[in-house]
Design a protein around this motif. Structure first.
Motif, PDB file in Angstrom:
ATOM      1  N   LEU A 100       0.897  -0.860   0.051  1.00  0.00           N
ATOM      2  CA  LEU A 100      -0.040  -0.005   0.201  1.00  0.00           C
ATOM      3  C   LEU A 100       0.939   0.841   0.151  1.00  0.00           C
ATOM      4  O   LEU A 100       1.801   1.363   0.838  1.00  0.00           O
ATOM      5  N   VAL A 101       0.824   2.058  -1.431  1.00  0.00           N
ATOM      6  CA  VAL A 101       1.252   3.536  -1.181  1.00  0.00           C
ATOM      7  C   VAL A 101       0.715   5.148  -0.341  1.00  0.00           C
ATOM      8  O   VAL A 101      -0.782   4.953  -0.952  1.00  0.00           O
ATOM      9  N   THR A 102       1.296   5.255   0.392  1.00  0.00           N
ATOM     10  CA  THR A 102       0.738   6.289   0.871  1.00  0.00           C
ATOM     11  C   THR A 102       0.982   7.453   0.275  1.00  0.00           C
ATOM     12  O   THR A 102       0.068   8.477   0.475  1.00  0.00           O
ATOM     13  N   ARG A 103       1.630   7.877  -1.247  1.00  0.00           N
ATOM     14  CA  ARG A 103       1.730   9.137  -1.447  1.00  0.00           C
ATOM     15  C   ARG A 103       1.988   8.601  -3.390  1.00  0.00           C
ATOM     16  O   ARG A 103       1.746   7.285  -3.557  1.00  0.00           O
ATOM     17  N   ARG A 104       1.380   9.456  -3.912  1.00  0.00           N
ATOM     18  CA  ARG A 104       1.566   9.521  -5.599  1.00  0.00           C
ATOM     19  C   ARG A 104       2.985   8.982  -5.948  1.00  0.00           C
ATOM     20  O   ARG A 104       3.859   9.854  -6.042  1.00  0.00           O
ATOM     21  N   ALA A 105       3.002   7.684  -6.594  1.00  0.00           N
ATOM     22  CA  ALA A 105       3.958   7.058  -6.916  1.00  0.00           C
ATOM     23  C   ALA A 105       3.954   7.895  -8.574  1.00  0.00           C
ATOM     24  O   ALA A 105       3.347   7.655  -9.094  1.00  0.00           O
ATOM     25  N   LEU A 106       5.767   7.989  -8.929  1.00  0.00           N
ATOM     26  CA  LEU A 106       6.334   8.332  -9.932  1.00  0.00           C
ATOM     27  C   LEU A 106       6.328   6.720 -10.778  1.00  0.00           C
ATOM     28  O   LEU A 106       6.322   6.975 -11.988  1.00  0.00           O
ATOM     29  N   LEU A 107       6.686   5.613 -10.361  1.00  0.00           N
ATOM     30  CA  LEU A 107       6.523   4.719 -11.318  1.00  0.00           C
ATOM     31  C   LEU A 107       4.955   3.583 -10.702  1.00  0.00           C
ATOM     32  O   LEU A 107       4.625   3.412  -9.571  1.00  0.00           O
ATOM     33  N   PRO A 108       4.825   3.369 -11.572  1.00  0.00           N
ATOM     34  CA  PRO A 108       3.313   2.556 -12.017  1.00  0.00           C
ATOM     35  C   PRO A 108       3.688   1.208 -11.122  1.00  0.00           C
ATOM     36  O   PRO A 108       4.886   0.492 -11.081  1.00  0.00           O
ATOM     37  N   GLY A 109       2.507  -0.103 -10.681  1.00  0.00           N
ATOM     38  CA  GLY A 109       2.541  -1.323 -10.046  1.00  0.00           C
ATOM     39  C   GLY A 109       2.912  -1.053  -8.739  1.00  0.00           C
ATOM     40  O   GLY A 109       3.515  -2.626  -8.432  1.00  0.00           O
ATOM     41  N   LEU A 110       3.531  -0.398  -8.070  1.00  0.00           N
ATOM     42  CA  LEU A 110       4.129  -0.424  -6.722  1.00  0.00           C
ATOM     43  C   LEU A 110       3.102  -0.818  -5.332  1.00  0.00           C
ATOM     44  O   LEU A 110       3.382  -1.894  -4.604  1.00  0.00           O
ATOM     45  N   GLY A 111       1.880  -0.387  -6.309  1.00  0.00           N
ATOM     46  CA  GLY A 111       1.372  -1.616  -4.905  1.00  0.00           C
ATOM     47  C   GLY A 111      -0.500  -0.139  -5.518  1.00  0.00           C
ATOM     48  O   GLY A 111      -0.372   1.020  -5.764  1.00  0.00           O
ATOM     49  N   ARG A 112      -0.950  -0.289  -4.134  1.00  0.00           N
ATOM     50  CA  ARG A 112      -2.513   0.162  -3.853  1.00  0.00           C
ATOM     51  C   ARG A 112      -2.823   1.783  -3.401  1.00  0.00           C
ATOM     52  O   ARG A 112      -1.873   1.208  -2.397  1.00  0.00           O
ATOM     53  N   ARG A 113      -3.258   2.481  -3.674  1.00  0.00           N
ATOM     54  CA  ARG A 113      -3.137   3.594  -3.871  1.00  0.00           C
ATOM     55  C   ARG A 113      -3.724   4.200  -2.085  1.00  0.00           C
ATOM     56  O   ARG A 113      -4.920   3.411  -2.138  1.00  0.00           O
ATOM     57  N   LEU A 114      -3.049   4.522  -0.994  1.00  0.00           N
ATOM     58  CA  LEU A 114      -4.393   4.281  -0.074  1.00  0.00           C
ATOM     59  C   LEU A 114      -3.930   5.674   0.327  1.00  0.00           C
ATOM     60  O   LEU A 114      -3.043   6.754   0.934  1.00  0.00           O
ATOM     61  N   PRO A 115      -5.046   6.104   0.527  1.00  0.00           N
ATOM     62  CA  PRO A 115      -5.605   7.844   1.129  1.00  0.00           C
ATOM     63  C   PRO A 115      -5.144   8.351   1.915  1.00  0.00           C
ATOM     64  O   PRO A 115      -6.001   7.268   3.139  1.00  0.00           O
ATOM     65  N   VAL A 116      -4.114   8.766   2.681  1.00  0.00           N
ATOM     66  CA  VAL A 116      -4.095   9.123   3.508  1.00  0.00           C
ATOM     67  C   VAL A 116      -4.205  10.761   3.863  1.00  0.00           C
ATOM     68  O   VAL A 116      -3.436  11.222   4.840  1.00  0.00           O
ATOM     69  N   ALA A 117      -4.946  11.436   3.239  1.00  0.00           N
ATOM     70  CA  ALA A 117      -4.894  13.545   2.727  1.00  0.00           C
ATOM     71  C   ALA A 117      -5.514  13.578   4.154  1.00  0.00           C
ATOM     72  O   ALA A 117      -6.333  12.427   4.855  1.00  0.00           O
ATOM     73  N   VAL A 118      -5.642  14.096   4.877  1.00  0.00           N
ATOM     74  CA  VAL A 118      -6.217  14.996   6.076  1.00  0.00           C
ATOM     75  C   VAL A 118      -7.617  15.338   5.604  1.00  0.00           C
ATOM     76  O   VAL A 118      -7.807  16.285   4.790  1.00  0.00           O
ATOM     77  N   PRO A 119      -8.872  14.851   6.200  1.00  0.00           N
ATOM     78  CA  PRO A 119      -9.942  15.828   6.133  1.00  0.00           C
ATOM     79  C   PRO A 119     -10.546  16.987   5.594  1.00  0.00           C
ATOM     80  O   PRO A 119      -9.466  17.349   7.337  1.00  0.00           O
ATOM     81  N   ASP A 120     -11.033  17.358   5.144  1.00  0.00           N
ATOM     82  CA  ASP A 120     -11.519  18.578   5.365  1.00  0.00           C
ATOM     83  C   ASP A 120     -12.888  18.789   6.882  1.00  0.00           C
ATOM     84  O   ASP A 120     -11.909  20.146   7.592  1.00  0.00           O
ATOM     85  N   VAL A 121     -13.362  18.050   7.151  1.00  0.00           N
ATOM     86  CA  VAL A 121     -14.078  18.276   8.088  1.00  0.00           C
ATOM     87  C   VAL A 121     -14.112  17.055   8.698  1.00  0.00           C
ATOM     88  O   VAL A 121     -13.737  15.921   8.457  1.00  0.00           O
ATOM     89  N   GLY A 122     -14.516  16.566  10.197  1.00  0.00           N
ATOM     90  CA  GLY A 122     -14.391  15.651  11.277  1.00  0.00           C
ATOM     91  C   GLY A 122     -15.267  14.965  10.325  1.00  0.00           C
ATOM     92  O   GLY A 122     -16.487  15.843   9.586  1.00  0.00           O
ATOM     93  N   GLY A 123     -15.892  14.021  11.277  1.00  0.00           N
ATOM     94  CA  GLY A 123     -16.834  12.796  10.640  1.00  0.00           C
ATOM     95  C   GLY A 123     -16.752  12.023  12.224  1.00  0.00           C
ATOM     96  O   GLY A 123     -16.366  11.990  12.994  1.00  0.00           O
TER      97      GLY A 123
END
Length: 537
Positions: free
Chosen positions: A136-159
């Protein structure tokens, strides 16, 4: 607030409900600025990461290597993993490749979460081959195929907070690797009860006030700060080389958010205090400074006090990856002990044991010095996949499971713990056995000396004792080096064991551990000293 037994994520979730708009975390940028993240947004971010982990197939009990230097990413991923019952695996990103691979072989992780660069290392260097099924990749990868993207951005609002079940105290929670600065890196297992014990043991050391602001100079404290209810500042420390961090990266968030507590290694504290002293700056908001990772030397303590309020406290905290914290001592008590003529040449006082922790001294000699062993809820019960290391260091006792630290020490008649160095780093000569801290605390008082290190040259039993010294920033010319060497000899002449020191050498800059840049790498230093001794004989 919930009790620490409810788990770290549950504590953050409750704080998100009771204090949603309070600032939980401030990840620092390289220019010293930072983004304030509320408890509501932090909890929502951890919730989102936990759901994404589940969607990627991460399940309860899966071991997940977490290699990211971003403080928010680390906290969100670690808490997200804990919330679903998976096990974060924390290790040193700057560790040499061969050691890193050995650590991953020990763990055999099913999941690898990290930045693109970490995934490139996973592929190119074949870390943990045949084990990782979910990259699982935490940031946008320059090379494809390293793994599935894991969204870790700070949300704009609480939930809504994720409803996590109450953890069993015996469940494996985290595997945290030792740095390897004093031996082979090993994965210390933290059970859920161990984490709860660490939080409870840290409370009296941090002495958090409601609404307090903690500046954390290294990432493990950043993981615990939000759960303790502290606004946690995470400046952009260079975690591959903390001592090379530009001091403005630490100073700017400290001043902007009026930090009340600062926790860092002596290397980071040194660059901060030195910068402030040089520029005539003070830190009026700071109530308490905690030094972790290595003993706090007198010169650094004096510099810290020169930039703090007169009533501010500075503490040196003793502990290890397997048992943190163990004890703490204020610099004012250390100063009084240094001026006590009846107690010379006795190692370094590391203070009184924190509540809930018990210390025993094993196999003590006639002076009371033996191996420090620690029991308490904050003590790791085992090393992961290292049964022999576990058997060698864990002892069943009437006070619970004792962890043998490998450190030499003693307890005085007032219940204070004294550190005398590592057992493995004693200098064993034909006619003497020298503990490193006994010599170095005296040598460090010599004018012009920043710090000293005693090492042995040759085989154990026939070692030649060599004292190496690193000079302060003003003493590097040839004349200064000769003056410092003469001053060291004067100190050694007054020391009861000083006549055993065969050579005194000046080193330009001691090699240190990769985690704190504070513990001296004595193996490398001894190799350098051996070469210098051969050249002069």
């Amino acid at each position: 607030m919930t009790t620490s037994g409810a788990g770290l994520y549950a504590q953050v979730a409750e704080l998100a409900r009771s204090r949603p708009d309070a600032t939980a975390l401030v990840p620092g940028r390289r220019n010293g600025s930072g983004q304030s993240i509320s408890y509501a947004r932090l909890s929502a971010g951890c919730h989102a990461v936990a759901e994404a982990l589940r969607a990627a197939g991460v399940r309860r009990g899966h071991k997940a290597v977490t290699m990211t230097r971003g403080p928010y990413e680390l906290v969100a991923v670690a808490y997200g993993l804990l919330a679903i019952g998976a096990v974060p695996v924390l290790l040193e990103p700057g560790m040499p490749g061969a050691r890193l691979r050995a650590c991953l072989d020990d763990v055999a992780p099913e999941v690898f979460v990290g930045e693109p660069l970490a995934h490139m290392g996973l592929r190119a260097l074949r870390w943990a081959p045949g084990h990782v099924r979910t990259p699982l990749v935490t940031r946008r990868a320059l090379l494809p195929g390293l793994g599935r993207r894991l969204p870790v951005a700070v949300p704009d609002v609480g939930g809504p907070a994720l409803e996590a079940p109450e953890p069993d105290p015996e469940d494996l929670a985290i595997i945290a690797f030792t740095s390897g600065s004093t031996g082979v890196p090993k994965g210390a297992e933290y059970r859920c009860g161990t984490l709860a014990g660490q939080v409870d043991a840290l409370r009296p050391v941090l002495a958090p006030d409601p609404g307090g602001v903690l500046l954390s100079g290294f990432l493990p404290i950043a993981l615990l700060g939000p759960a303790l209810g502290l606004t946690t500042l995470c400046p952009a420390v260079n975690h591959l080389a903390p001592a090379r961090t530009p001091p403005e990266r630490v100073l700017r968030p400290l001043l902007a958010h009026r930090a009340s507590v600062v926790a860092a290694s002596p290397a980071v504290l040194g660059l901060l205090a030195g910068h402030c002293a040089h520029h005539g700056l003070t830190l009026p908001s700071v109530d308490r400074v905690l030094a972790f990772g290595a003993p706090l030397r007198a010169r650094l303590a004096d510099t810290l006090h020169s930039v703090l309020r007169p009533d501010a406290q500075v503490l040196s905290v003793y502990g290890a990856t397997e048992c943190l914290p163990v004890s703490a001592v204020t610099t004012r008590e250390l100063h009084a002990l240094r001026n006590d003529a009846d107690m010379p040449h006795r190692g370094t006082c590391v203070g009184r044991v924190v509540p809930g922790v018990e210390v025993r001294v094993l196999e003590a000699d006639a002076t009371g010095v033996g191996e420090i062993a620690v029991a308490g809820r904050n003590v790791s019960p085992a090393y992961h996949a290292r049964p022999q290391a576990t058997a060698d260091t864990k002892i069943a006792a009437d006070c619970g499971l004792l962890h043998r630290t490998g450190d030499l020490g003693r307890l005085d008649d007032q219940g204070r713990l004294w550190f005398h160095g590592r057992t493995s780093q004693r200098v064993i000569g034909a006619a003497c056995v020298l503990n490193t801290e006994d010599i170095e605390t005296a040598a460090d008082t010599a004018p012009g000396v920043r710090r000293s290190a005693l090492v042995g040259v040759g085989p154990a039993g026939q070692q030649r004792a060599v004292l190496c010294a690193e000079l302060d920033g003003t003493a590097h010319r040839g004349r200064d080096r000769r003056t410092a060497r003469a001053a060291l000899r004067e100190v050694l002449d007054r020391h009861p064991q000083g006549h055993h020191i065969g050579s005194v050498l000046i080193h330009p800059r001691f090699p240190t551990d990769i985690r704190h840049n504070s513990k001296i790498d004595r193996e490398r230093l001894a190799a350098w000293a051996a070469k210098r001794v051969r050249e002069t004989t």
